[in-house]
Design an enzyme around this catalytic site. Structure first.
Site, PDB file in Angstrom:
ATOM      1  N   PRO A 178       0.862  -1.107  -0.022  1.00  0.00           N
ATOM      2  CA  PRO A 178      -0.005  -0.086  -0.143  1.00  0.00           C
ATOM      3  C   PRO A 178       0.694   1.357   0.125  1.00  0.00           C
ATOM      4  CG  PRO A 178      -0.557  -1.568   1.634  1.00  0.00           C
ATOM      5  CD  PRO A 178       0.701  -1.987   1.207  1.00  0.00           C
TER       6      PRO A 178
ATOM      7  N   GLU B 136       1.998  -7.833   8.187  1.00  0.00           N
ATOM      8  CA  GLU B 136       2.515  -6.236   7.823  1.00  0.00           C
ATOM      9  C   GLU B 136       3.521  -5.834   6.806  1.00  0.00           C
ATOM     10  OE1 GLU B 136      -0.326  -5.868  10.379  1.00  0.00           O
ATOM     11  OE2 GLU B 136       0.593  -4.146   9.653  1.00  0.00           O
TER      12      GLU B 136
ATOM     13  N   ARG C 210      -1.608  -8.764 -21.202  1.00  0.00           N
ATOM     14  CA  ARG C 210      -2.392  -8.492 -22.102  1.00  0.00           C
ATOM     15  C   ARG C 210      -1.835  -7.427 -23.304  1.00  0.00           C
ATOM     16  NH1 ARG C 210      -4.890  -3.400 -21.998  1.00  0.00           N
ATOM     17  NH2 ARG C 210      -6.519  -4.004 -23.118  1.00  0.00           N
TER      18      ARG C 210
ATOM     19  N   ASP D 208      -6.911   1.531 -25.513  1.00  0.00           N
ATOM     20  CA  ASP D 208      -7.486   1.180 -23.965  1.00  0.00           C
ATOM     21  C   ASP D 208      -8.078   2.643 -23.390  1.00  0.00           C
ATOM     22  OD1 ASP D 208      -6.967  -1.297 -23.755  1.00  0.00           O
ATOM     23  OD2 ASP D 208      -5.142  -1.151 -23.038  1.00  0.00           O
TER      24      ASP D 208
END
Ligand code: JCZ
Length: 242
Positions: free
Chosen positions: A88, A115, A157, A172
């Site tokens: 994160p 963690e 992709r 895209d």
């Protein structure tokens, strides 16, 4: 491209073998190897975590196990690799990141749990290979595996031969800095709702203009930050008139 994933939950990566990506693997367009981190433990409990120095909640993943695992995985193929560590606290993973990584010969993903992973694992690896600590969004997952599924799909992709229709990778969302506009297919009317007339007109210029206007409208409404980030010459006079 070879992709390696190290995790304590190998089963979490099973979806990589499904559908389009699964077929690309079978076709040899991309190689994927998933490794169980616990294979590099030596104690009866197969411990991969320990209490954090300095105190605080939760546990931290042990550097010794990760060091041995990454040494072994890296040694398994001579191609130069980029190490990717989902967190994160990472730099944002964007379409531009996926496009850059699509040019790599090898990606090795380290899936943290608890963690996270002892920082020395990243620091030591960074002395011998490129390392990216990346976030897939501002929300907190329980581990890195789901983030790896997202990133592997976004990268794979873009690889030659993986998408049936390679043009769509260029068209895209984000590839021109805008969100994609709405799409429609048959039937012409569904539950009283009809397809916009212009899309059935056959006038390709009008259709392209309409689609660009819908992309600008949607981007302005949902992601004004993307609009603000566009280079000065990205919008032509017709765009500005919109
Ligand atoms: N963008 C994002 C990444 C993560 C993430 C990544 C790795 C671990 C390890 C333990 N918790 C984790 C959470 N959450 N959100």
């Amino acid at each position: 491209m070879r992709i390696d994933v190290v995790t304590i939950f190998p089963g979490y990566l099973a979806p990589l073998r499904e559908a389009l990506l699964g077929r690309a693997i079978e076709a040899g367009l991309v190689e994927v190897a998933v490794h169980d981190l616990r294979d590099w433990t030596h104690d009866v409990h197969q411990a991969v975590d320990d209490a954090p120095y300095g105190g605080g909640p939760g546990m931290v993943m042990k550097p010794q196990v990760w060091g041995e695992a990454l040494d072994a995985v890296l040694a398994a193929d001579e191609r130069p690799a980029r190490l990717v560590v989902p967190t994160p606290a990472g730099r944002p993973f964007r379409q531009s990141t996926a496009q850059a990584w699509a040019g790599e010969q090898r990606l090795v993903f380290a899936c943290g749990r608890y963690e996270g992973i002892d920082q020395r694992v990243v620091d030591e690896a960074a002395a011998r290979m490129p390392v990216d600590e990346v976030s897939i969004g501002d929300y907190v997952l329980v581990g890195g595996e789901v983030a790896v599924l997202v990133m592997v799909e976004a990268v794979a992709r873009l690889l030659p031969g993986v998408l049936g229709n390679p043009v769509s990778a260029e068209q895209d969302s984000f590839s021109d800095g805008l969100l994609e506009g709405p799409a429609y297919t048959r039937p012409l009317t569904w539950r009283g709702l009809s397809v916009p007339e212009v899309l059935r007109s056959g006038h390709h210029g009008a259709i392209a203009r309409w689609r660009r206007d819908r992309a600008l409208e949607r981007t302005a409404d949902r992601r004004p930050d993307l609009l603000a980030a566009l280079p000065a010459d990205a919008l032509d006079a017709a765009d500005r008139a919109f």
